[in-house]
Design a protein around this motif. Structure first.
Motif, PDB file in Angstrom:
ATOM      1  N   THR A  20       0.723  -1.212  -0.849  1.00 38.00           N
ATOM      2  CA  THR A  20      -0.233  -0.392   0.123  1.00 38.00           C
ATOM      3  C   THR A  20       1.273   1.001  -0.109  1.00 38.00           C
ATOM      4  O   THR A  20       0.654   2.136   1.090  1.00 38.00           O
ATOM      5  CB  THR A  20      -1.404   0.400   0.903  1.00 38.00           C
ATOM      6  N   HIS A  64      -0.708   6.151  -2.817  1.00 43.76           N
ATOM      7  CA  HIS A  64      -1.507   7.015  -2.396  1.00 43.76           C
ATOM      8  C   HIS A  64      -2.304   8.151  -3.129  1.00 43.76           C
ATOM      9  O   HIS A  64      -1.736   8.527  -4.279  1.00 43.76           O
ATOM     10  CB  HIS A  64      -0.425   7.896  -1.233  1.00 43.76           C
ATOM     11  N   CYS A 115      -7.656  11.107   0.777  1.00 49.20           N
ATOM     12  CA  CYS A 115      -8.581  10.273   0.899  1.00 49.20           C
ATOM     13  C   CYS A 115     -10.517  10.409   0.551  1.00 49.20           C
ATOM     14  O   CYS A 115     -11.449  10.576   0.746  1.00 49.20           O
ATOM     15  CB  CYS A 115      -8.125  10.216   2.393  1.00 49.20           C
ATOM     16  N   CYS A 126      -4.571   8.833   1.556  1.00 49.33           N
ATOM     17  CA  CYS A 126      -4.482   6.522   2.293  1.00 49.33           C
ATOM     18  C   CYS A 126      -3.665   6.673   0.742  1.00 49.33           C
ATOM     19  O   CYS A 126      -3.806   6.696   0.223  1.00 49.33           O
ATOM     20  CB  CYS A 126      -6.119   7.315   2.704  1.00 49.33           C
ATOM     21  N   MET A 152      -3.609   3.059  -1.186  1.00 54.71           N
ATOM     22  CA  MET A 152      -4.426   2.683  -2.366  1.00 54.71           C
ATOM     23  C   MET A 152      -3.499   1.126  -2.030  1.00 54.71           C
ATOM     24  O   MET A 152      -2.639   1.273  -2.623  1.00 54.71           O
ATOM     25  CB  MET A 152      -4.224   3.566  -3.576  1.00 54.71           C
ATOM     26  N   SER A 202      -6.636  -2.846  -5.958  1.00 56.88           N
ATOM     27  CA  SER A 202      -7.325  -2.115  -6.409  1.00 56.88           C
ATOM     28  C   SER A 202      -6.873  -1.040  -7.891  1.00 56.88           C
ATOM     29  O   SER A 202      -7.475  -1.238  -9.018  1.00 56.88           O
ATOM     30  CB  SER A 202      -8.141  -0.965  -5.043  1.00 56.88           C
TER      31      SER A 202
END
Length: 250
Positions: free
Chosen positions: A60, A63, A66, A74, A76, A80
């Motif tokens: 992750t 970024h 958010c 946040c 990502m 995804s």
């Protein structure tokens, strides 16, 4: 009897603690996911890179905002990203240029070899990094760089010991297509060992990278800038021009 029971209980607790403190088993890297080529849009330009180049070995590390209008970011998940068919719009993206054939596991603070990833990469420049470790001469010290919108410099992290963020230091530079260097001091007033370099890629898009203060000569920085321009022009676009890339790198 009581003493014997105490010994048994003590041994059971000791075994429990040893098991609890032992290193966790290594995870299996998501090799096919990391080899997936994804599209990212920054300041109107689209770049295509395998997820290993933007994940730093973490799941992750890409970024996005958010919430609309918020400055904080946040993580990502790469799953995804891989399932998104349209280019993903970002304010900034850090791109790794070395060690695609290993995966860093934070739980054991070590790397897991994954040479089988190399043959899954669809871009030849990425295959070369995976097979050789780097795409350029090690003496250039260009291990990564960040593409960032000029009006979103707050997304760039700090250099250890610096008073200001990297983005704030970039704002002090005279930004154009020629790379600019800014070497600041730390909280004790001593020169920082690392300095940011930045140059314009387009009107609202910058390339930012970090150099050692000892290796901050104009010749080295100009060569690093040349490598970045070549990658953006010949490697990261919708079509890859391998011959033009290697000619530019030489």
């Amino acid at each position: 009897m009581k003493r014997q029971n105490c010994k048994l209980i003590f041994m059971a607790l000791l075994i429990h603690l040893l098991v609890a403190c032992s290193d966790p088993p290594p995870i299996t890297p998501p090799i096919e996911l990391l080899a997936h080529k994804a599209s990212f849009s920054i300041s109107g330009r689209v770049f295509q890179l395998p997820l290993i180049a933007v994940s730093s070995g973490f799941i992750t590390n890409v970024h996005m905002p958010c919430k609309e209008g918020k400055q904080w970011k946040c993580g990502m998940p790469l799953e995804s990203i891989a399932n998104t068919h349209e280019p993903i719009t970002l304010d900034s993206l850090e791109i790794e240029l070395e060690n695609y054939s290993s995966f860093y596991d934070t739980r054991i603070d070590g790397t897991i070899p994954m040479p089988e990833l190399c043959k899954l990469l669809s871009q030849q420049w990425a295959q070369k990094i995976c097979q050789k470790g780097r795409i350029i001469d090690y003496t250039l010290y260009l291990r990564r760089f960040t593409l960032v919108k000029a009006d979103n410099l707050g997304t760039i992290s700090y250099i250890d010991g610096a008073i200001e963020s990297t983005g704030q230091m970039v704002k002090r530079m005279s930004l154009d297509e020629t790379p600019s260097l800014f070497c600041d001091v730390d909280k004790q007033g001593k020169p920082l060992s690392l300095c940011p370099v930045a140059m314009k890629v387009s009107d609202n898009l910058l390339a930012v990278w970090i150099v050692s203060a000892r290796e901050s000569g104009n010749a080295t920085i100009d060569k690093q800038a040349q490598v970045i321009r070549a990658l953006l022009q010949f490697a990261f676009g919708e079509s890859e021009d391998t011959q033009a890339l290697y000619t530019a790198l030489q």
